[in-house]
Design a protein around this motif. Structure first.
Motif, PDB file in Angstrom:
ATOM      1  N   LEU A 130       2.525  10.669  -7.428  1.00  0.00           N
ATOM      2  CA  LEU A 130       3.329  11.207  -8.522  1.00  0.00           C
ATOM      3  C   LEU A 130       2.797  10.811  -9.900  1.00  0.00           C
ATOM      4  O   LEU A 130       3.444  11.090 -10.918  1.00  0.00           O
ATOM      5  CB  LEU A 130       4.780  10.734  -8.386  1.00  0.00           C
ATOM      6  CG  LEU A 130       5.579  11.306  -7.215  1.00  0.00           C
ATOM      7  CD1 LEU A 130       6.922  10.585  -7.083  1.00  0.00           C
ATOM      8  CD2 LEU A 130       5.809  12.805  -7.391  1.00  0.00           C
ATOM      9  N   LYS A 131       1.626  10.182  -9.943  1.00  0.00           N
ATOM     10  CA  LYS A 131       1.146   9.616 -11.204  1.00  0.00           C
ATOM     11  C   LYS A 131       0.882  10.659 -12.284  1.00  0.00           C
ATOM     12  O   LYS A 131       0.854  10.332 -13.482  1.00  0.00           O
ATOM     13  CB  LYS A 131      -0.118   8.788 -10.976  1.00  0.00           C
ATOM     14  CG  LYS A 131      -1.356   9.579 -10.624  1.00  0.00           C
ATOM     15  CD  LYS A 131      -2.556   8.686 -10.438  1.00  0.00           C
ATOM     16  CE  LYS A 131      -3.817   9.468 -10.068  1.00  0.00           C
ATOM     17  NZ  LYS A 131      -4.215  10.430 -11.112  1.00  0.00           N
ATOM     18  N   ASP A 132       0.691  11.922 -11.893  1.00  0.00           N
ATOM     19  CA  ASP A 132       0.446  12.970 -12.880  1.00  0.00           C
ATOM     20  C   ASP A 132       1.735  13.558 -13.442  1.00  0.00           C
ATOM     21  O   ASP A 132       1.687  14.386 -14.357  1.00  0.00           O
ATOM     22  CB  ASP A 132      -0.405  14.088 -12.266  1.00  0.00           C
ATOM     23  CG  ASP A 132      -1.823  13.613 -11.940  1.00  0.00           C
ATOM     24  OD1 ASP A 132      -2.315  12.721 -12.657  1.00  0.00           O
ATOM     25  OD2 ASP A 132      -2.413  14.119 -10.979  1.00  0.00           O
TER      26      ASP A 132
ATOM     27  N   LEU B 113       0.820  -1.206   0.000  1.00  0.00           N
ATOM     28  CA  LEU B 113       0.000   0.000   0.000  1.00  0.00           C
ATOM     29  C   LEU B 113       0.856   1.260   0.000  1.00  0.00           C
ATOM     30  O   LEU B 113       0.520   2.254  -0.663  1.00  0.00           O
ATOM     31  CB  LEU B 113      -0.952  -0.004   1.195  1.00  0.00           C
ATOM     32  CG  LEU B 113      -2.050  -1.079   1.158  1.00  0.00           C
ATOM     33  CD1 LEU B 113      -2.809  -1.107   2.477  1.00  0.00           C
ATOM     34  CD2 LEU B 113      -3.008  -0.836  -0.005  1.00  0.00           C
ATOM     35  N   ARG B 114       1.972   1.235   0.703  1.00  0.00           N
ATOM     36  CA  ARG B 114       2.870   2.390   0.705  1.00  0.00           C
ATOM     37  C   ARG B 114       3.412   2.634  -0.710  1.00  0.00           C
ATOM     38  O   ARG B 114       3.484   3.777  -1.175  1.00  0.00           O
ATOM     39  CB  ARG B 114       3.998   2.170   1.694  1.00  0.00           C
ATOM     40  CG  ARG B 114       5.032   3.287   1.758  1.00  0.00           C
ATOM     41  CD  ARG B 114       4.509   4.564   2.387  1.00  0.00           C
ATOM     42  NE  ARG B 114       4.116   4.350   3.768  1.00  0.00           N
ATOM     43  CZ  ARG B 114       4.964   4.320   4.812  1.00  0.00           C
ATOM     44  NH1 ARG B 114       6.266   4.501   4.613  1.00  0.00           N
ATOM     45  NH2 ARG B 114       4.513   4.136   6.029  1.00  0.00           N
ATOM     46  N   HIS B 115       3.814   1.560  -1.391  1.00  0.00           N
ATOM     47  CA  HIS B 115       4.259   1.665  -2.778  1.00  0.00           C
ATOM     48  C   HIS B 115       3.183   2.333  -3.633  1.00  0.00           C
ATOM     49  O   HIS B 115       3.467   3.249  -4.425  1.00  0.00           O
ATOM     50  CB  HIS B 115       4.545   0.272  -3.348  1.00  0.00           C
ATOM     51  CG  HIS B 115       5.976  -0.131  -3.348  1.00  0.00           C
ATOM     52  ND1 HIS B 115       6.873   0.254  -4.326  1.00  0.00           N
ATOM     53  CD2 HIS B 115       6.671  -0.915  -2.500  1.00  0.00           C
ATOM     54  CE1 HIS B 115       8.060  -0.274  -4.074  1.00  0.00           C
ATOM     55  NE2 HIS B 115       7.969  -0.996  -2.983  1.00  0.00           N
ATOM     56  N   TYR B 116       1.973   1.849  -3.486  1.00  0.00           N
ATOM     57  CA  TYR B 116       0.863   2.320  -4.312  1.00  0.00           C
ATOM     58  C   TYR B 116       0.563   3.785  -4.025  1.00  0.00           C
ATOM     59  O   TYR B 116       0.397   4.598  -4.945  1.00  0.00           O
ATOM     60  CB  TYR B 116      -0.355   1.442  -4.033  1.00  0.00           C
ATOM     61  CG  TYR B 116      -1.539   1.656  -4.946  1.00  0.00           C
ATOM     62  CD1 TYR B 116      -1.380   1.876  -6.311  1.00  0.00           C
ATOM     63  CD2 TYR B 116      -2.837   1.601  -4.434  1.00  0.00           C
ATOM     64  CE1 TYR B 116      -2.480   2.036  -7.138  1.00  0.00           C
ATOM     65  CE2 TYR B 116      -3.940   1.759  -5.253  1.00  0.00           C
ATOM     66  CZ  TYR B 116      -3.759   1.980  -6.601  1.00  0.00           C
ATOM     67  OH  TYR B 116      -4.856   2.143  -7.422  1.00  0.00           O
ATOM     68  N   GLU B 117       0.500   4.133  -2.760  1.00  0.00           N
ATOM     69  CA  GLU B 117       0.203   5.515  -2.384  1.00  0.00           C
ATOM     70  C   GLU B 117       1.291   6.468  -2.888  1.00  0.00           C
ATOM     71  O   GLU B 117       1.005   7.574  -3.365  1.00  0.00           O
ATOM     72  CB  GLU B 117       0.061   5.613  -0.864  1.00  0.00           C
ATOM     73  CG  GLU B 117      -1.183   4.915  -0.324  1.00  0.00           C
ATOM     74  CD  GLU B 117      -1.074   4.548   1.148  1.00  0.00           C
ATOM     75  OE1 GLU B 117      -0.007   4.823   1.749  1.00  0.00           O
ATOM     76  OE2 GLU B 117      -2.041   3.987   1.682  1.00  0.00           O
TER      77      GLU B 117
END
Length: 290
Positions: free
Chosen positions: A175-177, A166-170
């Motif tokens: 930064l996904k944008d 979950l930490r990886h995903y969050e």
């Protein structure tokens, strides 16, 4: 923003302080057993344009965070490379020196599939210390309880608890944008490998003929990688794993079905629902095909 500190039995993200980045570097950033080697292989195939390339991932695309190799040796090899470089990390993006250049490729998988794949993985590596999380004879279900209650950093993190995924995903979502941060999902890679490789090629600014791309896609299939495990597994053919082929144990999904109890699934659902919104949870578990 200051980087978070991730120190575990295998991981030390301070090693990145000795890494000298180049503007065209490629970073494959994933939790373990979520398609890391698969994505690295895709990158190696696209960069080389050679279906018969020898990836030698542990040497040519090193795992920066792992303590096993001396960082001075890793840095020396990277500095000597004259071609475009790619590196690997199992540290969340908030623990890496994020840059506006380079390409950060983040890969995710259904957390339960990753967990059950990791259970197999720890039996295949000559590294001790996993017994607390993954006992050989798990008659009480301790492995799944540790998966649910383990911490995202520190001693727990290298055993890949849910909190670390979950930490990886969050961190990736935060930064996904950014134009140089991309999220991929194992399920989508499985459903459309050709489309995945076309997307990666576009991100990296690489173009190959349709005929060559078809051959590269065939080389990157799970069946081909498993059939040639001594070539595609990290440190393959060097006796590191008990079995190179077992590294590619199964590319299937739904590994937990019929194994976890209703109470265990309910506990997992509660943890996921408390951490993620419905749509972001759905993508983490099933990708775009959800």
């Amino acid at each position: 923003m200051p980087r978070k500190l991730y120190l575990g039995p295998l991981t030390d993200n301070r090693r990145w302080d000795k890494f000298s980045a180049r503007a065209d570097d490629i970073y494959v950033v994933t939790p373990p057993k979520c398609g890391t080697t698969w994505m690295q292989t895709i990158v190696a195939l696209l960069l080389s344009g050679d279906p018969e390339v020898e990836p030698e991932l542990s040497i040519k695309m090193p795992w920066i965070d792992i303590r096993i190799r001396e960082m001075e040796d890793v840095v020396g090899r990277l500095e000597a490379m004259t071609h475009r470089r790619a590196v690997k990390s199992h540290t969340p993006l908030d623990g890496l020196p994020y840059r506006k250049d380079g390409q950060f490729i983040c890969v995710f998988r259904h957390p339960l599939d990753a967990h059950f794949s990791f259970r197999k993985h720890v039996r295949n590596v000559p590294v001790g210390g996993f017994e607390l999380f993954y006992p050989e004879d798990d008659t009480t279900g301790i492995a799944f309880r540790r998966f649910l209650d383990g911490g995202a950093e520190g001693f727990d993190m290298d055993a890949m608890p849910l909190a670390h995924i979950l930490r990886h995903y969050e961190a990736a979502l935060a930064l996904k944008d950014q134009p140089n941060v991309s999220l991929f999902h194992y399920a989508d890679m499985s459903a459309d490998l050709a489309g995945t490789m076309a997307r990666v090629a576009d991100l990296l600014g690489i173009s190959h003929s349709a005929d060559l791309m078809a051959r590269l896609v065939k080389a990157a299939t799970f069946d081909n990688m498993k059939a040639h495990a001594d070539r595609f597994a990290p440190s393959g053919g060097k006796g590191f794993f008990k079995s190179d082929s077992a590294f590619f144990e199964s590319g299937a999904s739904g590994k937990w079905e019929g194994v976890l109890s209703q109470a265990e699934i309910a506990a997992y659902d509660a943890a996921m629902d408390s951490a993620l919104k419905k749509d972001t949870r759905r993508w983490l578990e099933f990708g775009q095909g959800a």
